[in-house]
Design a protein around this motif. Sequence first.
Motif, short mmCIF file in Angstrom:
data_model
loop_
_atom_site.label_atom_id
_atom_site.label_comp_id
_atom_site.label_asym_id
_atom_site.label_seq_id
_atom_site.Cartn_x
_atom_site.Cartn_y
_atom_site.Cartn_z
N CYS A 167 10.70 28.57 54.59
CA CYS A 167 9.29 27.71 54.81
C CYS A 167 8.65 29.06 56.24
O CYS A 167 9.53 29.19 56.77
CB CYS A 167 9.53 26.20 54.89
N GLN B 288 6.17 27.79 57.29
CA GLN B 288 5.76 26.31 58.35
C GLN B 288 7.32 25.79 59.71
O GLN B 288 8.65 26.28 59.09
CB GLN B 288 5.63 25.28 57.84
N ASN B 289 7.12 24.89 60.25
CA ASN B 289 8.10 24.40 61.67
C ASN B 289 7.77 22.88 61.61
O ASN B 289 8.45 22.81 62.74
CB ASN B 289 7.75 25.89 62.59
N CYS B 290 7.34 22.83 60.56
CA CYS B 290 7.31 20.40 61.15
C CYS B 290 8.71 20.28 61.92
O CYS B 290 10.08 20.94 61.67
CB CYS B 290 7.39 20.32 59.22
N CYS C 143 11.67 18.60 60.07
CA CYS C 143 12.12 19.25 58.71
C CYS C 143 13.34 19.97 59.05
O CYS C 143 13.19 21.05 59.84
CB CYS C 143 11.04 19.90 58.00
N ILE D 36 14.52 22.62 56.30
CA ILE D 36 14.64 23.96 56.32
C ILE D 36 13.13 24.51 57.17
O ILE D 36 13.10 25.75 56.69
CB ILE D 36 14.22 24.03 55.35
N ARG D 37 12.26 24.19 58.05
CA ARG D 37 11.14 24.95 59.03
C ARG D 37 11.87 26.39 59.49
O ARG D 37 13.40 26.33 59.53
CB ARG D 37 11.64 23.65 60.69
N GLY E 140 10.14 25.03 50.07
CA GLY E 140 9.21 25.37 51.99
C GLY E 140 8.12 25.91 51.36
O GLY E 140 8.84 26.59 49.60
N GLU E 141 7.51 26.64 51.85
CA GLU E 141 5.90 26.83 52.29
C GLU E 141 6.54 28.91 52.03
O GLU E 141 7.22 29.16 52.50
CB GLU E 141 5.12 27.16 52.92
FE1 FES Z 1 9.19 23.59 55.54
FE2 FES Z 1 9.75 21.96 55.72
S1 FES Z 1 8.58 23.02 57.25
S2 FES Z 1 9.65 22.64 53.85
#
Ligand code: FES
Length: 330
Positions: free
Chosen positions: A47, A49-51, A54, A56-57, A93-94
Amino acid sequence: MKLTKKNIVEFLNSTDDELFKLADKVRKESVGDEVHLRGLIEFSNYCKQNCLYCGIRRDNKDCIRYRLEPEQILEFAQKASGYGYKTVVLQSGEDPYYTKDKLKYILSEIKKLDMAITLSIGEKTLEEYKAYKDSGADRFLIRIETTDKKLYKSLHPNMDFDNRVKCLENLCNLGYEVGTGCLVGLPNQSVESLADDILFFKKINADMIGIGPFIPNPNTPLSQESGGAFDLALRVMAVTRLVLPYANIPATTAMETLDPNGRLIALQSGANVVMPNITEGDYRKFYELYPGKICINDTPAKCVGCITGKIKSIGREVSKTKGFRANKPD
Ligand code: FES
Ligand code: SAM
């Protein structure tokens, strides 16, 4: 049912079980006793992204990453069709590895199996969403996570709340069945903002709404937070059923992680969908959004048998249809 923000807050703050009975009644009257099974393939845990919540960030260096090649995704979809699934959900993930062309190929091949396809792959451009739709995607899940803009900003570095809303709008305009939802129990999340989340689902007339408790992952910046309570997540879900009687609402995996009977309780409190995992082997374990994920050592065959038995045990039936949203009078 028309509820004001004040009514919703009262429901969420109450400890009365009547809400669950009422949501169950509304579910029965509007979408009936059938439960729709959607086979979930977690095809990549990369992924960009870095939520903060999460597992899998991008910055979680402890996450063992994997990607399934198109042929392997197709093999899992074929097996799912063999088990009787009418919908496959492709989640990741993205991950830019899956270009528009790769996804178009995967979608058009799965379409040959006469299955409905749901995508859950995050934020993309309008053009990409259109290409997936043209190649056979029927539905798209993208949770708003929270409608509290300040909270959203603090949890999603370099992401933009308005863009997420725009994605939902684009998907609606392209004719997808659109799913959204929220996390319950995020740090600094108020009950009032959860009521706003429910009113947001209503405002966009969401076709599907996934609500799950936030479960802290030890390898994320929110590892020390206390996480969401099962009961509050269930309340948010039940009120959502009252507000959107015809929506498809899953009994989420995160609920079963907090309570061993979580999905059955949810099915008796407003839910009408379950999304069993049909990913095979170690991948299940590596797609670790939060700890304690259920069924990580099970096979797709075992999961379908197990959930079918559970559904029958509460007097409900597994649907044999693709399970598109029931009539949309709201
Ligand atoms: Fe991308 Fe969770 S940060 S799926
Ligand atoms: N990347 C896609 C997206 O952003 O929509 C789909 C994958 S994302 C992992 C799917 C969902 O997992 C998110 O919408 C989020 O609500 C949920 N999730 C992530 N971390 C979680 C956690 N710690 N506890 C509960 N749910 C979580």
